[in-house]
Scaffold this motif. Structure first.
Motif, PDB file in Angstrom:
ATOM      1  N   LEU A 146     -19.706   5.389 -21.432  1.00  0.00           N
ATOM      2  CA  LEU A 146     -19.534   3.997 -20.998  1.00  0.00           C
ATOM      3  C   LEU A 146     -18.471   3.866 -19.909  1.00  0.00           C
ATOM      4  O   LEU A 146     -18.524   2.959 -19.084  1.00  0.00           O
ATOM      5  N   MET A 147     -17.509   4.789 -19.911  1.00  0.00           N
ATOM      6  CA  MET A 147     -16.443   4.733 -18.911  1.00  0.00           C
ATOM      7  C   MET A 147     -16.932   5.135 -17.516  1.00  0.00           C
ATOM      8  O   MET A 147     -16.238   4.936 -16.531  1.00  0.00           O
ATOM      9  N   LEU A 148     -18.156   5.696 -17.419  1.00  0.00           N
ATOM     10  CA  LEU A 148     -18.696   6.077 -16.120  1.00  0.00           C
ATOM     11  C   LEU A 148     -19.052   4.870 -15.264  1.00  0.00           C
ATOM     12  O   LEU A 148     -19.322   5.021 -14.073  1.00  0.00           O
ATOM     13  N   ASP A 149     -19.064   3.675 -15.882  1.00  0.00           N
ATOM     14  CA  ASP A 149     -19.395   2.488 -15.073  1.00  0.00           C
ATOM     15  C   ASP A 149     -18.334   2.202 -14.023  1.00  0.00           C
ATOM     16  O   ASP A 149     -18.574   1.458 -13.077  1.00  0.00           O
ATOM     17  N   GLU A 150     -17.159   2.815 -14.175  1.00  0.00           N
ATOM     18  CA  GLU A 150     -16.132   2.673 -13.149  1.00  0.00           C
ATOM     19  C   GLU A 150     -16.489   3.465 -11.900  1.00  0.00           C
ATOM     20  O   GLU A 150     -16.049   3.149 -10.801  1.00  0.00           O
ATOM     21  N   VAL A 151     -17.297   4.534 -12.090  1.00  0.00           N
ATOM     22  CA  VAL A 151     -17.765   5.333 -10.954  1.00  0.00           C
ATOM     23  C   VAL A 151     -18.954   4.644 -10.297  1.00  0.00           C
ATOM     24  O   VAL A 151     -19.008   4.462  -9.082  1.00  0.00           O
ATOM     25  N   PHE A 152     -19.921   4.261 -11.114  1.00  0.00           N
ATOM     26  CA  PHE A 152     -21.113   3.562 -10.639  1.00  0.00           C
ATOM     27  C   PHE A 152     -21.651   2.737 -11.807  1.00  0.00           C
ATOM     28  O   PHE A 152     -21.919   3.290 -12.878  1.00  0.00           O
ATOM     29  N   PRO A 153     -21.796   1.420 -11.658  1.00  0.00           N
ATOM     30  CA  PRO A 153     -22.131   0.556 -12.801  1.00  0.00           C
ATOM     31  C   PRO A 153     -23.381   0.967 -13.567  1.00  0.00           C
ATOM     32  O   PRO A 153     -23.448   0.809 -14.788  1.00  0.00           O
ATOM     33  N   ALA A 154     -24.387   1.495 -12.879  1.00  0.00           N
ATOM     34  CA  ALA A 154     -25.649   1.829 -13.546  1.00  0.00           C
ATOM     35  C   ALA A 154     -25.656   3.227 -14.148  1.00  0.00           C
ATOM     36  O   ALA A 154     -26.604   3.597 -14.846  1.00  0.00           O
ATOM     37  N   PRO A 160     -24.045   4.811 -16.693  1.00  0.00           N
ATOM     38  CA  PRO A 160     -24.246   4.984 -18.145  1.00  0.00           C
ATOM     39  C   PRO A 160     -25.704   4.798 -18.559  1.00  0.00           C
ATOM     40  O   PRO A 160     -26.234   5.570 -19.363  1.00  0.00           O
ATOM     41  N   SER A 161     -26.373   3.790 -18.004  1.00  0.00           N
ATOM     42  CA  SER A 161     -27.780   3.549 -18.353  1.00  0.00           C
ATOM     43  C   SER A 161     -28.667   4.700 -17.903  1.00  0.00           C
ATOM     44  O   SER A 161     -29.621   5.073 -18.603  1.00  0.00           O
ATOM     45  N   VAL A 162     -28.376   5.275 -16.745  1.00  0.00           N
ATOM     46  CA  VAL A 162     -29.149   6.420 -16.257  1.00  0.00           C
ATOM     47  C   VAL A 162     -29.009   7.603 -17.222  1.00  0.00           C
ATOM     48  O   VAL A 162     -29.993   8.279 -17.560  1.00  0.00           O
ATOM     49  N   VAL A 163     -27.788   7.829 -17.692  1.00  0.00           N
ATOM     50  CA  VAL A 163     -27.538   8.950 -18.610  1.00  0.00           C
ATOM     51  C   VAL A 163     -28.220   8.707 -19.956  1.00  0.00           C
ATOM     52  O   VAL A 163     -28.894   9.598 -20.499  1.00  0.00           O
ATOM     53  N   TYR A 164     -28.067   7.488 -20.513  1.00  0.00           N
ATOM     54  CA  TYR A 164     -28.704   7.183 -21.794  1.00  0.00           C
ATOM     55  C   TYR A 164     -30.223   7.295 -21.707  1.00  0.00           C
ATOM     56  O   TYR A 164     -30.882   7.903 -22.552  1.00  0.00           O
ATOM     57  N   GLY A 165     -30.795   6.694 -20.663  1.00  0.00           N
ATOM     58  CA  GLY A 165     -32.248   6.716 -20.516  1.00  0.00           C
ATOM     59  C   GLY A 165     -32.782   8.113 -20.243  1.00  0.00           C
ATOM     60  O   GLY A 165     -33.807   8.513 -20.804  1.00  0.00           O
ATOM     61  N   GLY A 166     -32.109   8.860 -19.390  1.00  0.00           N
ATOM     62  CA  GLY A 166     -32.544  10.224 -19.090  1.00  0.00           C
ATOM     63  C   GLY A 166     -32.541  11.110 -20.324  1.00  0.00           C
ATOM     64  O   GLY A 166     -33.444  11.930 -20.537  1.00  0.00           O
ATOM     65  N   SER A 167     -31.532  10.935 -21.153  1.00  0.00           N
ATOM     66  CA  SER A 167     -31.451  11.709 -22.391  1.00  0.00           C
ATOM     67  C   SER A 167     -32.622  11.384 -23.317  1.00  0.00           C
ATOM     68  O   SER A 167     -33.214  12.285 -23.930  1.00  0.00           O
TER      69      SER A 167
END
Length: 580
Positions: free
Chosen positions: A485-493, A495-502
């Motif tokens: 969830l802290m990756l949203d500081e790098v790019f807002p989308a 975390p969703s890319v990581v969750y969905g890809g997994s």
């Protein structure tokens, strides 16, 4: 597969099984409270820097402003300009800011950290660990650390209790886990410090693992083949309803210590009646405790209204039905056996991916409720309510499409919804919340499926070790989810890319799992290898036909089990389940 015959003979899914499943499922009402407790116990109230100690010397009346406006002379606005900054205050009071239409250059005003601590709003929460130990600003990571430490405890419990229950039995470890959670959970409510609270939560997480894993195995090992899907899905509704119970309790109490106590105290009730549970007869036989297994079967037969079976069911009959399983049990098994043979290796690798991704996506959505801009209590109820239709859909899929298709479909649909949410603007909060609820519903259905599926794939002799192994992967997923969830500081989308890809990747792995719909539980590793390692589709089809004929034989009454000794069923080779 002689134990299936024995289970039908003592009443199938009778009065005992109803009581057994209900009593083991009841603690599920509070398992959701344990896993999602941090949303409320460590909720972040609205807050700002406390005003200087001498702020009361200032005469607010001379500026003719309300106290809410008066604070703006001490606390700057955050970057959005809509609320007070949570981590800074002015070095000196800026009285000119109270004058209407002032033209002060805010960027040149000196600020400092909150030297006198923070003031917390008590509208949403009366007290949380965050407000009590001031886990905000530079200490904010410690708030999420509580959940990570708890999940580490759940992971540790899966490793330890998974192996112990294969050695000492499901019932004993389950009883101990109730007591451990009751004592340590209530102790957490009395924690004098952050460190003490984290230690208690870690140990409580271990107990939660013991309750969930052993509860699942103890249920599934006493349930006939045909009823496993229905029972597995319906018992998961206790966890779903528990999410809504948690929201109600949190709204009613609004104090983290009271909530912690209320969520854990009922464990003493579950501990008190858990002594009534009957140990898994499968496990007893495979651990060379046939006399105890016979007593368990006799007790179940009496409760199910089948007293005549007590005289017919003897040690000789028990041994004749499970001779192959008893012979196999003379060997000792470790976690290495989950990967040693081809069939077990395929199952374990695929389940690792499925468990990790399901937990990863589930807790990524469920552990950050305050981001939706809706009351945290309302969103928790919504997230709980969406599980009901999702699990009903899962029940239909499990019954008619099978486990493999259901597992892959739930994961893939959850990934699609997570990806779709990326393209919805942040201003459209209602649509984003709706999609998040749908995604959470499918991940919840995936959890329901994988718990049932795993219990059917692993053999009795090493089932709990396998459940502990794959559950460990799930805990790793739940620990990684908050960090992502802290990756949203790098790019807002991101975390969703990581969750969905997994989830997409895991759905592909699920396609390589063997189907278990309407098949009896395997008891030994040899059973698994004989059933799943065959590469010829013709052989698998023939096996399914033989299984169906066997079930028809058992149900159709070609031989009445009430009029025929069990030993004769064993001798009827070439027909029924024993033909396998």
């Amino acid at each position: 597969m002689g134990f299936a015959d024995l289970l039908e003979e003592v009443g199938g899914f009778g009065r005992y099984q109803w009581l057994h499943v209900t009593l083991i499922s009841l603690p599920g009402l509070l398992m959701a409270s344990q896993n999602l407790l941090n949303n409320f116990v460590s909720g972040i109230p609205a807050h700002h820097c406390s005003l200087p100690a001498n702020h009361s010397h200032y005469n607010m009346s001379q500026y003719q402003v309300e106290e809410k406006e008066f604070i703006k002379a001490f606390i700057p606005m955050d970057s959005s300009g809509t609320r007070l900054d949570r981590c800074k205050r002015y070095v000196e009071p800026q009285w000119q800011l109270l004058v209407p239409n002032n033209t002060a250059n805010l960027s040149q005003l000196q600020t400092e950290e909150c030297l006198d601590g923070w003031t917390f709003d008590k509208t949403e929460f009366l007290a949380t660990t965050v407000s009590e130990w001031q886990l905000v600003c530079s200490l904010r990571p410690l708030k999420q650390m509580i959940q990570t430490i708890y999940m580490a405890g759940v992971l540790t419990g899966a490793i330890i209790f998974g192996g112990l229950s294969d050695r000492f039995g499901r019932r004993s470890i389950l009883i101990w886990s109730y007591l451990q959670l009751g004592i340590l959970g209530c102790s957490s409510a009395l924690s004098p410090s952050y460190t003490a609270y984290c230690i208690f939560r870690f140990l409580s997480g271990m107990a939660v693992s013991g309750i969930i894993l052993n509860g699942v195995s103890l249920k599934v090992e006493w349930i006939p083949t045909k009823e496993r899907t229905l029972v597995g899905t319906l018992s998961s509704f206790f966890f779903t309803f528990g999410q809504m119970v948690l929201a109600g309790l949190a709204y009613w109490l609004r104090d983290w210590r009271k909530l912690q106590l209320v969520a854990c105290a009922p464990m003493f009730l579950f501990f008190s009646y858990s002594w009534w549970y009957v140990e898994s007869a499968r496990w007893l036989v495979l651990n060379r405790r046939s006399e105890d297994a016979l007593k368990s079967l006799h007790r179940v037969a009496r409760i199910n209204g089948k007293p005549e079976v007590v005289d017919k069911l003897t040690l000789e009959v028990l041994h004749s039905h499970m001779s192959k399983e008893i012979e196999s049990s003379r060997s000792t098994f470790t976690a290495y056996d989950l990967l040693r043979t081809r069939g077990m290796r395929r199952i374990s690798i695929c389940l690792v991916a499925v468990w990790f991704s399901t937990s990863f996506a589930y807790y990524g959505l469920a552990m950050d409720l305050q981001k939706f801009g809706v009351s945290i209590y309302q969103i928790q109820i919504i997230f709980g309510a969406v599980d009901f239709p999702a699990k009903l859909v899962a029940l239909g899929m499990l019954t008619y499409l099978g486990r493999r298709v259901s597992q892959a479909t739930c994961l893939f649909l959850s990934a699609l919804i997570i990806f779709a949410n990326i393209f919805v603007p942040t201003e459209m909060q209602t649509i984003r919340t709706t999609l998040a609820c749908l995604g959470k519903g499918f991940t919840s259905a995936s959890f329901t499926t994988v718990y049932l599926y795993t219990g059917e794939l692993y053999p009795t002799i090493i089932r709990q070790t396998g459940m502990g192994f794959v559950s460990t992967m799930a805990r790793l997923g739940s620990m990684a989810a908050p960090a992502v969830l802290m990756l949203d500081e790098v790019f807002p989308a991101l975390p969703s890319v990581v969750y969905g890809g997994s989830a997409v990747l895991a759905s592909c792995f699920a396609c390589f799992l063997p189907e278990t719909l309407n098949m009896p539980l395997p008891d030994t590793i040899e059973d698994v290898e004989e059933r799943w390692s065959r590469t010829s589709p013709t052989l698998q089809i023939a096996e399914g036909v033989s299984l169906k004929e066997g079930m028809d034989f058992a149900d159709g009454g070609a031989v009445s089990t009430e009029d025929c000794p069990l030993k004769e069923l064993k001798e009827a080779e070439g027909t029924g389940l024993n033909a396998l």
